[in-house]
Write a protein that holds these residues in place. Structure first.
Motif, PDB file in Angstrom:
ATOM      1  N   LEU A 115      -2.137   7.483   2.462  1.00 27.85           N
ATOM      2  CA  LEU A 115      -0.901   7.938   3.099  1.00 27.85           C
ATOM      3  C   LEU A 115       0.233   6.930   2.990  1.00 27.85           C
ATOM      4  O   LEU A 115       1.391   7.312   2.759  1.00 27.85           O
ATOM      5  CB  LEU A 115      -1.169   8.270   4.567  1.00 27.85           C
ATOM      6  N   GLU A 116      -0.066   5.650   3.153  1.00 22.91           N
ATOM      7  CA  GLU A 116       0.998   4.645   3.118  1.00 22.91           C
ATOM      8  C   GLU A 116       1.230   4.087   1.718  1.00 22.91           C
ATOM      9  O   GLU A 116       2.378   3.933   1.290  1.00 22.91           O
ATOM     10  CB  GLU A 116       0.679   3.508   4.097  1.00 22.91           C
ATOM     11  N   GLU A 117       0.150   3.803   1.008  1.00 21.68           N
ATOM     12  CA  GLU A 117       0.277   3.249  -0.346  1.00 21.68           C
ATOM     13  C   GLU A 117       0.327   4.335  -1.413  1.00 21.68           C
ATOM     14  O   GLU A 117       0.587   4.037  -2.581  1.00 21.68           O
ATOM     15  CB  GLU A 117      -0.894   2.295  -0.642  1.00 21.68           C
ATOM     16  N   ALA A 133     -15.989 -11.013   6.956  1.00 19.19           N
ATOM     17  CA  ALA A 133     -15.482  -9.669   7.233  1.00 19.19           C
ATOM     18  C   ALA A 133     -14.024  -9.597   6.800  1.00 19.19           C
ATOM     19  O   ALA A 133     -13.243 -10.508   7.057  1.00 19.19           O
ATOM     20  CB  ALA A 133     -15.624  -9.321   8.715  1.00 19.19           C
ATOM     21  N   PHE A 134     -13.677  -8.501   6.116  1.00 20.98           N
ATOM     22  CA  PHE A 134     -12.291  -8.252   5.764  1.00 20.98           C
ATOM     23  C   PHE A 134     -11.590  -7.550   6.921  1.00 20.98           C
ATOM     24  O   PHE A 134     -12.219  -6.826   7.699  1.00 20.98           O
ATOM     25  CB  PHE A 134     -12.190  -7.339   4.538  1.00 20.98           C
ATOM     26  N   THR A 135     -10.293  -7.727   6.999  1.00 20.90           N
ATOM     27  CA  THR A 135      -9.486  -6.873   7.860  1.00 20.90           C
ATOM     28  C   THR A 135      -9.123  -5.616   7.072  1.00 20.90           C
ATOM     29  O   THR A 135      -9.271  -5.567   5.847  1.00 20.90           O
ATOM     30  CB  THR A 135      -8.197  -7.581   8.297  1.00 20.90           C
ATOM     31  N   VAL A 136      -8.638  -4.610   7.774  1.00 21.28           N
ATOM     32  CA  VAL A 136      -8.203  -3.383   7.110  1.00 21.28           C
ATOM     33  C   VAL A 136      -7.118  -3.692   6.091  1.00 21.28           C
ATOM     34  O   VAL A 136      -7.138  -3.226   4.948  1.00 21.28           O
ATOM     35  CB  VAL A 136      -7.688  -2.372   8.155  1.00 21.28           C
ATOM     36  N   GLU A 137      -6.154  -4.500   6.476  1.00 17.21           N
ATOM     37  CA  GLU A 137      -5.028  -4.828   5.596  1.00 17.21           C
ATOM     38  C   GLU A 137      -5.481  -5.593   4.362  1.00 17.21           C
ATOM     39  O   GLU A 137      -4.926  -5.409   3.273  1.00 17.21           O
ATOM     40  CB  GLU A 137      -3.985  -5.636   6.368  1.00 17.21           C
ATOM     41  N   GLU A 138      -6.490  -6.458   4.505  1.00 21.07           N
ATOM     42  CA  GLU A 138      -6.962  -7.230   3.354  1.00 21.07           C
ATOM     43  C   GLU A 138      -7.608  -6.333   2.299  1.00 21.07           C
ATOM     44  O   GLU A 138      -7.381  -6.512   1.095  1.00 21.07           O
ATOM     45  CB  GLU A 138      -7.946  -8.304   3.826  1.00 21.07           C
ATOM     46  N   VAL A 139      -8.400  -5.354   2.719  1.00 19.05           N
ATOM     47  CA  VAL A 139      -9.028  -4.447   1.762  1.00 19.05           C
ATOM     48  C   VAL A 139      -7.971  -3.614   1.041  1.00 19.05           C
ATOM     49  O   VAL A 139      -8.021  -3.428  -0.185  1.00 19.05           O
ATOM     50  CB  VAL A 139     -10.045  -3.524   2.458  1.00 19.05           C
ATOM     51  N   VAL A 140      -6.998  -3.125   1.778  1.00 15.25           N
ATOM     52  CA  VAL A 140      -5.926  -2.328   1.172  1.00 15.25           C
ATOM     53  C   VAL A 140      -5.152  -3.165   0.161  1.00 15.25           C
ATOM     54  O   VAL A 140      -4.881  -2.729  -0.967  1.00 15.25           O
ATOM     55  CB  VAL A 140      -4.984  -1.777   2.257  1.00 15.25           C
ATOM     56  N   SER A 141      -4.803  -4.383   0.544  1.00 19.15           N
ATOM     57  CA  SER A 141      -4.039  -5.263  -0.339  1.00 19.15           C
ATOM     58  C   SER A 141      -4.823  -5.608  -1.609  1.00 19.15           C
ATOM     59  O   SER A 141      -4.269  -5.580  -2.718  1.00 19.15           O
ATOM     60  CB  SER A 141      -3.666  -6.541   0.410  1.00 19.15           C
TER      61      SER A 141
END
Length: 418
Positions: free
Chosen positions: A133-135, A85-93
């Protein structure tokens, strides 16, 4: 990239390859905030591998853990496979890093369901919000809706995704009950209806207020597994036609079942996936969407299965020889579209070219029609008078004898999904 992230990526990208509904055409998201990427007014170019993966999108699952035990799914809870499972931050990165390296042009994000539908959907929503929104990521995002998720989460996700989809899984309710008794078609229809209602509402509001945000600008799609249960081609395409009509879907995808277990309800391990059947279903889908055919003309009680050796338009023509031959120089555009061997662009060229004089066979060949197929169904300025009328079986044998079709002459193992 760390070894742990690389391991997760290998597991979750491989698990995502069974979902073929990753088309991205129709995105209209503008890059008006000096952010990253732009999908405005252009579909993303895809290269499809033989197993159906789209290599221009980062195509992954958030997780392959799942609370359901669908017999046809590789990620079912009873299957003994590596889980991740990915974390939210890992998918975004991963998305941002791959995009900056020009490896991808967008994100296709789906997930197994862990804990419950809302828990999973909330994490998918956090990923797309963080990207937008952030990236300030303006590239293409295709997001899978989780069956059973709350309306609030689905509605908010639609403000950040370009396309949303939810898999119908089995073409019929009885097939789904047999292979995935914990699921129902109603769980799919509800979010499809919600998204369609919101698309219409936002479009109407934008006519009055330009600042209204876009909502799922590339529309929504669904996917059905073909060959895992006993549905006929008629069952499959009638379901597709109903969903096109009711939910204004952009696409319905047909995924040939690849045997992955020894379940007695499913085809045996080692059975070849139904690639030719899958191709015929896509051809039928195309005829319904772009050529003016009604599903009942192509598949009905008298003809519940598509022919494997000829395409569905030719099959229809052979069953309806009373409409032929068609005079190329006088027939309506809609009738020209129904002639085997003539496609959309060729039909339009014929209508435009005949304004300047009657067309002959050599001109039709230059236009680009499949003349060896079409010649049995047309007449033009230099068509010779024929005393003999051929039967459908004779015409079919003539065409097959001349055919260069890869589906007939190549080894089935060489077939690609696309």
């Amino acid at each position: 990239m760390s070894e742990r992230i690389r391991e997760k990526l290998n597991i979750l990208a491989d698990a995502a390859k069974y979902d073929v509904s990753c088309s991205s055409s129709g995105g209209t998201r503008k890059n008006d905030n000096k952010g990253l990427g732009d999908s405005h007014k252009s579909g993303i170019c895809h290269t499809y591998t033989e197993d159906g993966r789209c290599v221009s999108l980062l195509k992954i699952l958030l997780t392959n853990h799942c609370i359901y035990d669908c017999a046809f799914c590789v990620s079912r809870k009873s299957n003994n496979i590596a889980r991740a499972a990915f974390t939210v931050e890992e998918v975004v990165s991963l998305t941002i890093n791959f995009y900056r390296r020009n490896f991808i042009e967008g994100l296709f994000l789906s997930s197994g369901i862990f804990k419950n539908a809302d828990f999973t959907m909330e994490r998918l929503l956090r990923i797309v919000k963080k990207l937008r929104l952030e990236e300030r990521f303006n590239g293409y995002i295709h997001l899978k809706t989780i069956p059973g998720a709350s309306e609030e989460l689905v509605r908010e996700a639609g403000l950040y995704a370009d396309r949303m989809s939810i898999n119908l899984e089995m073409p019929t309710a009885s097939g789904l009950k047999l292979l995935a008794p914990e699921k129902s078609h109603e769980d799919v229809k509800k979010p499809l209806g919600l998204v369609q209602q919101q698309i219409v509402q936002y479009k109407d509001e934008r006519k009055l207020i330009k600042s209204i945000p876009v909502f799922v600008p590339a529309g929504q799609s669904t996917q059905m597994v073909v060959g895992a249960s006993a549905e006929t081609d008629k069952d499959i395409m009638h379901t597709a036609a109903a969903f096109y009509k009711e939910f204004s879907l952009k696409r319905v995808y047909y995924s040939g079942y690849i045997p992955i277990s020894n379940d007695q309800r499913l085809p045996l391990l080692g059975s070849p996936p139904p690639l030719v059947r899958e191709n015929r279903l896509y051809q039928t889908d195309w005829l319904m969407r772009f050529y003016g055919f009604h599903v009942n003309e192509l598949l009905n009680d008298a003809n519940p299965h598509l022919d494997a050796d000829i395409d569905p338009k030719l099959s229809w023509a052979l069953r309806n020889l009373q409409y032929f031959p068609v005079d190329i120089n006088t027939a309506a555009y809609k009738m020209i579209l129904r002639i085997p061997g003539i496609g959309l662009s060729s039909a339009l060229k014929i209508v435009q070219a005949r304004k300047f004089g009657k067309l002959r066979s050599d001109q039709l060949k230059k236009i680009g029609i499949a003349y060896n197929k079409a010649r049995h169904f047309i007449c033009c300025a230099d068509t010779p008078y024929q005393l003999r009328d051929y039967q459908a079986t004779q015409i079919k044998s003539f065409i097959l004898a001349e055919s260069q079709s890869k589906y007939l002459k190549n080894d089935l193992k060489q077939l690609a999904l696309f």
